[in-house]
Design a protein around this motif. Structure first.
Motif, PDB file in Angstrom:
ATOM      1  N   UNK A 192       4.304  12.417   5.052  1.00 14.49           N
ATOM      2  CA  UNK A 192       5.615  12.727   5.620  1.00 14.49           C
ATOM      3  C   UNK A 192       6.361  13.760   4.770  1.00 14.49           C
ATOM      4  N   UNK A 193       6.226  13.641   3.455  1.00 18.73           N
ATOM      5  CA  UNK A 193       6.905  14.537   2.516  1.00 18.73           C
ATOM      6  C   UNK A 193       5.908  15.007   1.463  1.00 18.73           C
ATOM      7  N   UNK A 194       6.054  16.252   1.059  1.00 21.79           N
ATOM      8  CA  UNK A 194       5.203  16.835   0.018  1.00 21.79           C
ATOM      9  C   UNK A 194       6.069  17.679  -0.904  1.00 21.79           C
ATOM     10  N   UNK A 195       6.134  17.281  -2.166  1.00 18.32           N
ATOM     11  CA  UNK A 195       6.914  18.009  -3.163  1.00 18.32           C
ATOM     12  C   UNK A 195       5.948  18.684  -4.138  1.00 18.32           C
ATOM     13  N   UNK A 196       6.076  19.998  -4.299  1.00  9.26           N
ATOM     14  CA  UNK A 196       5.137  20.784  -5.088  1.00  9.26           C
ATOM     15  C   UNK A 196       5.792  21.224  -6.411  1.00  9.26           C
ATOM     16  N   UNK A 197       5.105  20.917  -7.524  1.00  4.60           N
ATOM     17  CA  UNK A 197       5.560  21.340  -8.851  1.00  4.60           C
ATOM     18  C   UNK A 197       4.470  22.207  -9.475  1.00  4.60           C
ATOM     19  N   UNK A 198       4.795  23.442  -9.803  1.00  5.94           N
ATOM     20  CA  UNK A 198       3.847  24.367 -10.423  1.00  5.94           C
ATOM     21  C   UNK A 198       4.183  24.477 -11.907  1.00  5.94           C
ATOM     22  N   UNK A 199       3.144  24.291 -12.742  1.00  4.17           N
ATOM     23  CA  UNK A 199       3.357  24.386 -14.192  1.00  4.17           C
ATOM     24  C   UNK A 199       3.747  25.798 -14.585  1.00  4.17           C
ATOM     25  N   UNK A 200       4.717  25.889 -15.473  1.00  2.00           N
ATOM     26  CA  UNK A 200       5.154  27.198 -15.977  1.00  2.00           C
ATOM     27  C   UNK A 200       4.318  27.566 -17.193  1.00  2.00           C
ATOM     28  N   UNK A 201       3.775  28.795 -17.168  1.00  2.00           N
ATOM     29  CA  UNK A 201       2.927  29.245 -18.287  1.00  2.00           C
ATOM     30  C   UNK A 201       3.789  29.872 -19.355  1.00  2.00           C
TER      31      UNK A 201
END
Length: 334
Positions: free
Chosen positions: A325-334
């Motif tokens: 139902x919900x998708x939260x995306x976290x991208x690692x910061x380089x």
């Protein structure tokens, strides 16, 4: 004299601009004070006067699936009340039923005994004419259903092609007593929402209360769902990808990224295609999956065979009724 005239004009313009700014500031301040003082939370119900209460309740219940909850009356109305509320002095008592209309405002239905008011519905362009709009997930399915119940549909569903309401489909229908109502649907959102406005209109489609069942807490099932999620993002065949999208994601799934919000499977599919076209040799691989009831955390990496972790991050899923139902995306910061 010419120069003085120009200076005078500038003074007038400056004064007018200053006054306008004061008025705008005053109006904004008054608006803020009014909103704070009245403290409106939202719309509780809409009221509608009907010629036959029982027939109206039957329509709302049997056709639309709404449930009558409370009843008030019959209540005799005194002369002063009728005068104050523009009711014919010879009209009788009023009976009121409050109907639960699902996820949103309730509907308050009135019937006046021995009603001496007008029995004619206002035309669409008459002052005071109004209608109730009901959100549906699939407008074509809803229209066919209403037709099967003998409900009069006023035209065919129309989808707005551009502008603020691009992507919104709507059609009017008529109740057995002649009131005009509407079906509306925008499963992938509206045009103006794509530009990330500061204010987004409230929508029942975003506030559906779903009951979480014990089946939603199945860690093994939820792990498989998340694994299939990765298959979707790696799938290059459009037909296979869309089949998996419809199987794994809810139709109105919301994906929240740091830079954008995607609503619906179509938005997500477009983003996947764009991502694959920019990185044709890259694939997503799972580093670990953790479950907590119906919430799942996936740590992933994205890259080529030579460099599999060019980008890494974490996805957080909310799973209900066997779908994301919900998708939260976290991208690692380089």
């Amino acid at each position: 004299m010419k120069t003085n005239h120009k200076i005078s004009n500038r003074k007038v313009q400056t004064s007018a601009a200053a006054m306008l700014n004061v008025l705008i500031l005053f109006s904004a301040s008054e608006k803020t004070i009014a909103q704070k003082n009245i403290d409106i939370v939202g719309i509780d119900h809409v009221g509608i006067n009907v010629p036959d209460l029982n027939k109206a309740v039957t329509f709302f219940d049997d056709v639309l699936g709404f449930k009558p909850v409370t009843q008030l009356g019959p209540i005799p109305l005194d002369t002063d009340w009728k005068k104050l509320n523009n009711i014919n002095p010879n009209t009788g008592a009023v009976t009121i039923k409050m109907i639960n209309a699902g996820n949103g405002a309730s509907i308050e239905v009135f019937e006046y005994a021995e009603n001496k008011g007008s029995i004619n519905h206002p035309n669409t362009d008459d002052i005071g004419a109004s209608h109730i709009a009901f959100y549906v997930n699939d407008i074509n399915v809803a229209v066919q259903y209403l037709k099967s119940k003998g409900v009069k549909i006023l035209g065919e569903p129309f989808t707005t092609p551009s502008g603020d309401t691009a992507g919104e489909s709507w059609v009017y229908f008529e109740t057995p007593w002649g009131s005009k109502m509407e079906l509306v649907s925008y499963p992938n959102g509206k045009g103006y929402e794509k530009s990330h406005p500061k204010t987004v209109l409230w929508s029942p489609k975003n506030n559906v209360v779903k009951k979480v069942s014990a089946d939603d807490f199945d860690a093994k099932k939820n792990t498989v769902i998340v694994e299939n999620h990765l298959k979707i993002w790696n799938e290059k065949d459009e037909a296979k990808r869309k089949a998996l999208l419809n199987e794994i994601y809810a139709p109105n799934v919301e994906m929240v990224d740091h830079h954008f919000i995607a609503e619906g499977t179509e938005d997500i599919s477009k983003f996947i295609v764009e991502l694959q076209s920019k990185n044709p040799d890259f694939r997503f691989t799972a580093k670990s999956v953790e479950t907590n009831h119906n919430v799942v955390r996936l740590y992933w990496q994205f890259g080529s065979k030579v460099k599999p972790a060019v980008v890494s991050g974490m996805d957080l899923f909310v799973i209900q009724s066997g779908k994301i139902q919900k998708l939260y995306v976290f991208v690692d910061q380089k």
